[in-house]
Design an enzyme around this catalytic site. Structure first.
Site, PDB file in Angstrom:
ATOM      1  N   ASP A   1     -24.113  25.597 -16.462  1.00 33.51           N
ATOM      2  CA  ASP A   1     -23.319  24.399 -16.199  1.00 33.51           C
ATOM      3  C   ASP A   1     -23.163  24.147 -14.709  1.00 33.51           C
ATOM      4  O   ASP A   1     -23.185  23.011 -14.248  1.00 33.51           O
ATOM      5  CB  ASP A   1     -21.943  24.529 -16.860  1.00 33.51           C
ATOM      6  CG  ASP A   1     -21.174  25.749 -16.373  1.00 33.51           C
ATOM      7  OD1 ASP A   1     -21.819  26.776 -16.082  1.00 33.51           O
ATOM      8  OD2 ASP A   1     -19.932  25.699 -16.305  1.00 33.51           O
TER       9      ASP A   1
ATOM     10  N   ARG B   1     -18.709  28.177  -9.298  1.00 30.16           N
ATOM     11  CA  ARG B   1     -17.394  28.723  -9.605  1.00 30.16           C
ATOM     12  C   ARG B   1     -17.506  29.911 -10.565  1.00 30.16           C
ATOM     13  O   ARG B   1     -18.602  30.346 -10.925  1.00 30.16           O
ATOM     14  CB  ARG B   1     -16.488  27.627 -10.162  1.00 30.16           C
ATOM     15  CG  ARG B   1     -16.876  27.123 -11.538  1.00 30.16           C
ATOM     16  CD  ARG B   1     -15.923  26.028 -11.992  1.00 30.16           C
ATOM     17  NE  ARG B   1     -16.283  25.506 -13.304  1.00 30.16           N
ATOM     18  CZ  ARG B   1     -16.284  24.218 -13.612  1.00 30.16           C
ATOM     19  NH1 ARG B   1     -15.978  23.314 -12.698  1.00 30.16           N
ATOM     20  NH2 ARG B   1     -16.609  23.827 -14.834  1.00 30.16           N
TER      21      ARG B   1
ATOM     22  N   GLU C   1     -17.902  30.739 -13.546  1.00 30.62           N
ATOM     23  CA  GLU C   1     -18.312  30.276 -14.865  1.00 30.62           C
ATOM     24  C   GLU C   1     -19.821  30.514 -14.989  1.00 30.62           C
ATOM     25  O   GLU C   1     -20.245  31.537 -15.483  1.00 30.62           O
ATOM     26  CB  GLU C   1     -17.951  28.799 -15.041  1.00 30.62           C
ATOM     27  CG  GLU C   1     -18.007  28.327 -16.479  1.00 30.62           C
ATOM     28  CD  GLU C   1     -17.259  27.015 -16.674  1.00 30.62           C
ATOM     29  OE1 GLU C   1     -17.460  26.398 -17.716  1.00 30.62           O
ATOM     30  OE2 GLU C   1     -16.475  26.618 -15.774  1.00 30.62           O
TER      31      GLU C   1
ATOM     32  N   ASP D   1     -24.285  20.897 -22.471  1.00 34.65           N
ATOM     33  CA  ASP D   1     -24.935  20.391 -21.263  1.00 34.65           C
ATOM     34  C   ASP D   1     -26.441  20.265 -21.467  1.00 34.65           C
ATOM     35  O   ASP D   1     -27.038  19.216 -21.176  1.00 34.65           O
ATOM     36  CB  ASP D   1     -24.644  21.319 -20.082  1.00 34.65           C
ATOM     37  CG  ASP D   1     -23.167  21.374 -19.719  1.00 34.65           C
ATOM     38  OD1 ASP D   1     -22.359  21.669 -20.612  1.00 34.65           O
ATOM     39  OD2 ASP D   1     -22.826  21.127 -18.549  1.00 34.65           O
TER      40      ASP D   1
ATOM     41  N   TRP E   1     -22.239  20.234 -28.978  1.00 32.34           N
ATOM     42  CA  TRP E   1     -22.517  21.528 -28.362  1.00 32.34           C
ATOM     43  C   TRP E   1     -23.358  22.376 -29.328  1.00 32.34           C
ATOM     44  O   TRP E   1     -24.476  22.734 -29.019  1.00 32.34           O
ATOM     45  CB  TRP E   1     -21.200  22.214 -27.978  1.00 32.34           C
ATOM     46  CG  TRP E   1     -20.682  21.768 -26.643  1.00 32.34           C
ATOM     47  CD1 TRP E   1     -20.669  22.498 -25.487  1.00 32.34           C
ATOM     48  CD2 TRP E   1     -20.100  20.503 -26.291  1.00 32.34           C
ATOM     49  NE1 TRP E   1     -20.136  21.763 -24.450  1.00 32.34           N
ATOM     50  CE2 TRP E   1     -19.776  20.529 -24.912  1.00 32.34           C
ATOM     51  CE3 TRP E   1     -19.833  19.335 -27.011  1.00 32.34           C
ATOM     52  CZ2 TRP E   1     -19.199  19.456 -24.248  1.00 32.34           C
ATOM     53  CZ3 TRP E   1     -19.250  18.251 -26.344  1.00 32.34           C
ATOM     54  CH2 TRP E   1     -18.956  18.312 -24.994  1.00 32.34           C
TER      55      TRP E   1
ATOM     56  N   GLU F   1     -19.742  17.109 -11.734  1.00 30.52           N
ATOM     57  CA  GLU F   1     -19.238  17.365 -13.084  1.00 30.52           C
ATOM     58  C   GLU F   1     -18.391  16.196 -13.583  1.00 30.52           C
ATOM     59  O   GLU F   1     -18.498  15.779 -14.740  1.00 30.52           O
ATOM     60  CB  GLU F   1     -18.398  18.638 -13.091  1.00 30.52           C
ATOM     61  CG  GLU F   1     -17.811  18.987 -14.439  1.00 30.52           C
ATOM     62  CD  GLU F   1     -17.008  20.275 -14.396  1.00 30.52           C
ATOM     63  OE1 GLU F   1     -16.863  20.901 -15.460  1.00 30.52           O
ATOM     64  OE2 GLU F   1     -16.543  20.659 -13.302  1.00 30.52           O
TER      65      GLU F   1
ATOM     66  N   HIS G   1     -23.287  19.764 -11.535  1.00 29.54           N
ATOM     67  CA  HIS G   1     -23.566  19.807 -12.970  1.00 29.54           C
ATOM     68  C   HIS G   1     -24.678  18.807 -13.253  1.00 29.54           C
ATOM     69  O   HIS G   1     -24.686  17.724 -12.669  1.00 29.54           O
ATOM     70  CB  HIS G   1     -22.330  19.378 -13.781  1.00 29.54           C
ATOM     71  CG  HIS G   1     -21.404  20.483 -14.144  1.00 29.54           C
ATOM     72  ND1 HIS G   1     -20.814  21.285 -13.208  1.00 29.54           N
ATOM     73  CD2 HIS G   1     -20.940  20.899 -15.352  1.00 29.54           C
ATOM     74  CE1 HIS G   1     -20.014  22.149 -13.826  1.00 29.54           C
ATOM     75  NE2 HIS G   1     -20.082  21.945 -15.126  1.00 29.54           N
TER      76      HIS G   1
END
Length: 886
Positions: A472, A476, A478, A485, A539, A752, A773
């Site tokens: 993604d 950060r 993550e 995505d 998703w 993002e 993103h």
């Protein structure tokens, strides 16, 4: 055309295996790899001669009838473990001279194909350390004597290292790196499969004594990963390596170098390493010559041996390219800022790291800070959350020292040097761009500079987020393989880069994690770090849509066959969740995530009904599964899933569409989904909904009003509604929120949020804000297909459809794509009332060319073609407002 030898030699331009054009053929997993080839020009090929030179010197030949150039079945006996062969091809047939030259040879070598081929244990430098603080990196080394193994000089024909790690690692042999791979073995669902690398070290092996060295650190295996504080030791507590070194004599016998009891380990100069936190390195601690012969390893420790049988994960070669440094960027500006720091702007937001060259006294510490943006004159580090992204280098005091971190990665455009020795004029720093080394396959250009920058931003965000798996964001705490995505971005991804290998591997993990969870997790590999773990539309649908988009691009049914059980399991699960009614109206949903009207602290608060989105996606994936079953010859399944899709369609219509065509929620996303997913019952409803869509988009003054679900399809929905002009208005809008607003703010990647940075230069106050993103950049697919007009007419690009739809005041646009058959392109320009189109159709393919304004339809074969027609752009109407301020 002429059938002279020269012409036929030029015919075969390239050969490759599977869908890995430009990829490695060393250490492959396939016993019978399929063969593809392209020609440099359109030639008449009646058949194909294939020749295989085996290791024993024998030659095998096969003639493949016809002119098939894609995924030819391996016509030779299957490869065995370690087997190395040389493949050549040439045109065949009666018209080809018997002395026609062969293509350039392609060396193909199998990896270790059986679990029993592995004869060494993992050796662990660290078995268990406290969690919560960064751990060091480790060094392992071993020496051996080739003479003691009975290998006299000149008798070693081939040397291979087969290696992997619990952690991330780099190899050295006799003091030198064996490859430029980074972050190996990458991140997979380690509980199920662990990739190993195959390295050719033939030239590095010496007669007599040799030494192998390994750097290893926590990486994804046991380092901190995930948000909400993250998790440690997710897959295990050991930092260990698996290294099998084999030497092949000239007579073909294989000698396993006995390293197991020779290994010793020590802590490395990497005193701390975390993927999110950064790396600290003390150059004074590097043992000189540690990976060379004769190093005194007194005081080094004996590693723990961990039986391979205790780790049940499959060991398999990578399906995609390695992560590497793909570009080096110098700073575009260097300035002194507050705190006596030196700020570097590299002009581009990247995933990567710094390389510094610095001189200073021993013990002097230089600190490197990273951030994507500047806020209030300072590095904007708040969006990084707990991924502090700070590297530290302690000098050895040995003149000019060069260093770059090994075991971390940052997302940044700006960096600041703290405590740099010397003045600003001594700064020697570069940014290394790091990502999976994919082949570029798609390009776009137009007369609109903002649109061109938008496309480049999409390309960069894809590069930065394909770091071994589709993530993604790269900055950060993550950096996860979010399924939603890549689901929305897959059509763009397959256009821009050769991603089949990378995505094939990731889809294997989807299937494994799906089997464990009972559904497709929202990101893969899955870790329990606080995010809801429930079936989620758009998703989880990645399990169906991503392999389908790969098939549409490559025309290869194998990805459908490989993923069929996973695809079916997802659709069956959703069907059961609806109570076999087709209406998915219960449970957790993310809906049209990041609708621009959603508040910063609650990005899921979309105006579009979440269950409308869920039911619509259920229809779509059930239909795709029915088509997949038909393609694979599973007729009973096809009939069943057509029934599932029809039932869901009826449920959607009953619940969300009024008889007059009005759609519940009455939002741009809701109507766009219903139009593009073909969910209406009648053409009259479609027409009515299309008019409502045009009204809503115009009422918003052509500002974007969609999130993850609506954004990839809104322009297509407008075109289907007869609103090409409206689609261009939306695409070229440059006020917040819009695709071009970030461009006006200096963005070099896709954000993002539509408003990740506010007009005053401040960062969105939400906890979840990234400037890199790719999901909202899925519009690039529309730019290729509709603006430039380049598309496939059937899976695999054997037939092209070239149908540009100019508008928006553009005076020219073009797209090109490296298809499985070669480069295809569409390039148009308009001059006054004339329209000019130049197309390139690859050898072995045909194209349907559709000119705008009823300019006619033309069927053409391979080669270059030019067309001219009359044209009038409706946007030229002086009564209409301008498209943007560009």
């Amino acid at each position: 055309m002429s059938t002279t030898t020269t012409a036929q030699v030029a015919a075969i331009a390239d050969i490759w295996l599977e869908n890995r054009r430009g990829g490695s053929t060393l250490g492959i997993a396939e016993r019978r790899p399929r063969i593809s080839w392209t020609t440099a020009a359109e030639v008449s090929i009646e058949s194909l001669d294939l020749e295989l030179l085996r290791g024993d010197g024998s030659v095998q030949r096969h003639t493949e009838a016809g002119a098939q150039s894609r995924l030819i079945a391996w016509p030779f006996p299957p490869l065995s473990s370690r087997e190395s062969v040389i493949l050549r091809v040439r045109p065949g047939g009666d018209s080809v001279p018997p002395d026609a030259e062969w293509s350039a040879p392609l060396q193909v070598e199998a990896g270790l194909l059986e679990r029993s081929d592995w004869a060494v244990p993992f050796v662990a430098a660290s078995v268990s350390e406290p969690q919560g603080t960064l751990r060091p990196g480790y060094l392992l080394r071993a020496e051996w004597d080739s003479t003691a193994l009975g290998l006299e000089p000149g008798t070693v024909q081939r040397a291979r290292i087969y290696s992997s790690a619990h952690g991330i690692y780099e190899l050295e042999l006799n003091g030198r790196p064996v490859s430029d791979d980074l972050l190996s073995p990458g991140w997979t669902s380690y509980s199920h499969r662990l990739r190993y690398q195959t390295y050719d070290v033939t030239e590095a092996v010496r007669s007599g004594r040799n030494a192998v060295g390994v750097w290893v650190a926590d990486g994804w295996y046991r380092g901190r990963i995930g948000f909400e504080g993250g998790l440690w030791d997710v897959y295990g507590q050991d930092a260990s390596v698996l290294v099998q070194l084999e030497l092949t004599r000239s007579d073909g016998t294989v000698v396993l170098v006995p390293l197991t009891d020779a290994w010793r380990w020590s802590e490395s100069p990497v005193t701390e390493a975390g993927l999110y936190e950064g790396e600290s390195y003390d150059a004074r601690l590097l043992p000189a010559g540690w990976s060379e012969v004769g190093f005194d390893a007194t005081g080094w420790k004996t590693p723990t041996q961990l039986d391979l049988a205790s780790f049940p994960a499959e060991l398999e070669p990578p399906t995609g390219p390695a992560v590497r440094v793909t570009e080096v960027l110098p700073p575009v500006s260097v300035e002194l800022v507050a705190g006596n720091r030196i700020r570097l702007d590299f002009g581009q937001n990247i995933a990567g790291k710094l390389r510094i060259r610095v001189a200073g006294p021993a013990g002097h510490v230089v600190t490197l800070h990273h951030a994507e943006v500047i806020e209030d004159g300072l590095l904007g580090v708040r969006p990084l959350r707990s991924a502090v992204s700070v590297d530290r280098y302690t000098l050895a005091g040995a003149g000019i020292e060069e260093w770059t971190p090994r075991f971390t990665l940052h997302g940044f455009r700006y960096a600041e040097l703290e405590n740099w020795p010397g003045g600003i004029e001594t700064v020697d720093v570069e940014a290394l761009v790091v990502h999976t080394d994919m082949e570029r396959t798609g390009w776009f250009d137009s007369s609109h500079p903002g649109l061109n920058r938008l496309h480049e931003n999409v390309v960069w965000s894809m590069r930065d987020n394909f770091v071994d798996l589709p993530t993604d964001c790269p900055q950060r705490d993550e950096r996860l393989g979010w399924t939603g995505d890549i689901q929305v971005f897959a059509p763009t991804a397959v256009r821009l880069f050769g991603v089949h290998g990378t995505l094939s591997g990731w889809l294997r993990d989807v299937a494994y994690e799906q089997a464990d969870q009972g559904h497709v997790p929202n990101f893969v590999p899955w870790i329990e770090c606080g995010f809801p773990n429930h079936p989620t539309a758009a998703w989880g649908d990645a399990a169906v849509i991503v392999p389908w988009e790969m098939y549409r691009h490559d025309g290869d049914t194998r990805v459908l066959a490989d993923q069929y059980a996973s695809m079916r399991a997802w659709v069956d699960l959703v069907d059961n969740l609806t109570g076999n009614t087709g209406l998915w109206n219960t449970g957790f949903q993310l809906g049209d995530w990041l609708d621009p009207t959603a508040p910063p602290e609650s990005p899921g608060d979309s105006r579009t009904d979440k269950y409308l989105v869920a039911t619509a996606y259920h229809v779509r994936t059930a239909r795709l599964l029915a088509e997949t079953a038909t393609i694979l010859g599973k007729d009973a399944d096809a009939a069943h899933y057509r029934t599932v899709a029809e039932r869901a369609t009826t449920a959607f219509q009953a619940e969300y569409i009024a008889p007059n065509g009005r759609v519940v929620s009455d939002t741009v996303t809701a109507i766009a989904v219903a139009i593009v997913f073909e969910l209406f019952a009648t053409e009259e409803q479609v027409a009515r909904a299309g008019q409502r869509l045009l009204h809503l988009v115009a009422a918003s003054d052509f500002h974007i009003s969609t999130g993850f679900v609506g954004t990839p399809i809104i322009c297509d929905a407008l075109v289907r509604a007869g609103g090409l002009d409206a689609a261009y208005h939306l695409l070229l809008q440059d006020e917040l929120p819009s695709w071009l607003y970030p461009v006006t703010m200096g963005a070099t990647t896709i954000w993002e949020r539509w408003d990740s940075m506010l007009p005053d230069g401040s960062v969105n106050p939400g906890d979840m804000t990234s400037f890199n993103h790719y999901a909202l950049g899925a519009v690039a697919d529309f730019m290729h297909r509709v603006v430039a007009g380049l598309d496939s007419a059937e899976p695999g690009f054997a037939r092209l459809r070239i149908a540009p739809q100019p508008g928006g005041g553009l005076t020219h646009a073009s797209a090109s794509h490296l298809t499985p058959f070669g480069l295809a392109s569409s390039r148009w320009r308009r001059d006054g009332g004339r329209f000019f189109l130049d197309v390139e159709v690859p050898p072995g393919t045909t194209a349907t060319v559709v000119l705008p304004n009823e300019g006619g339809v033309h069927e053409v074969g391979a080669g270059a073609h030019s067309f001219t027609s009359g044209f009038r752009d409706p946007s030229d109407d002086p009564a209409k407002p301008p498209f943007s301020r560009w």
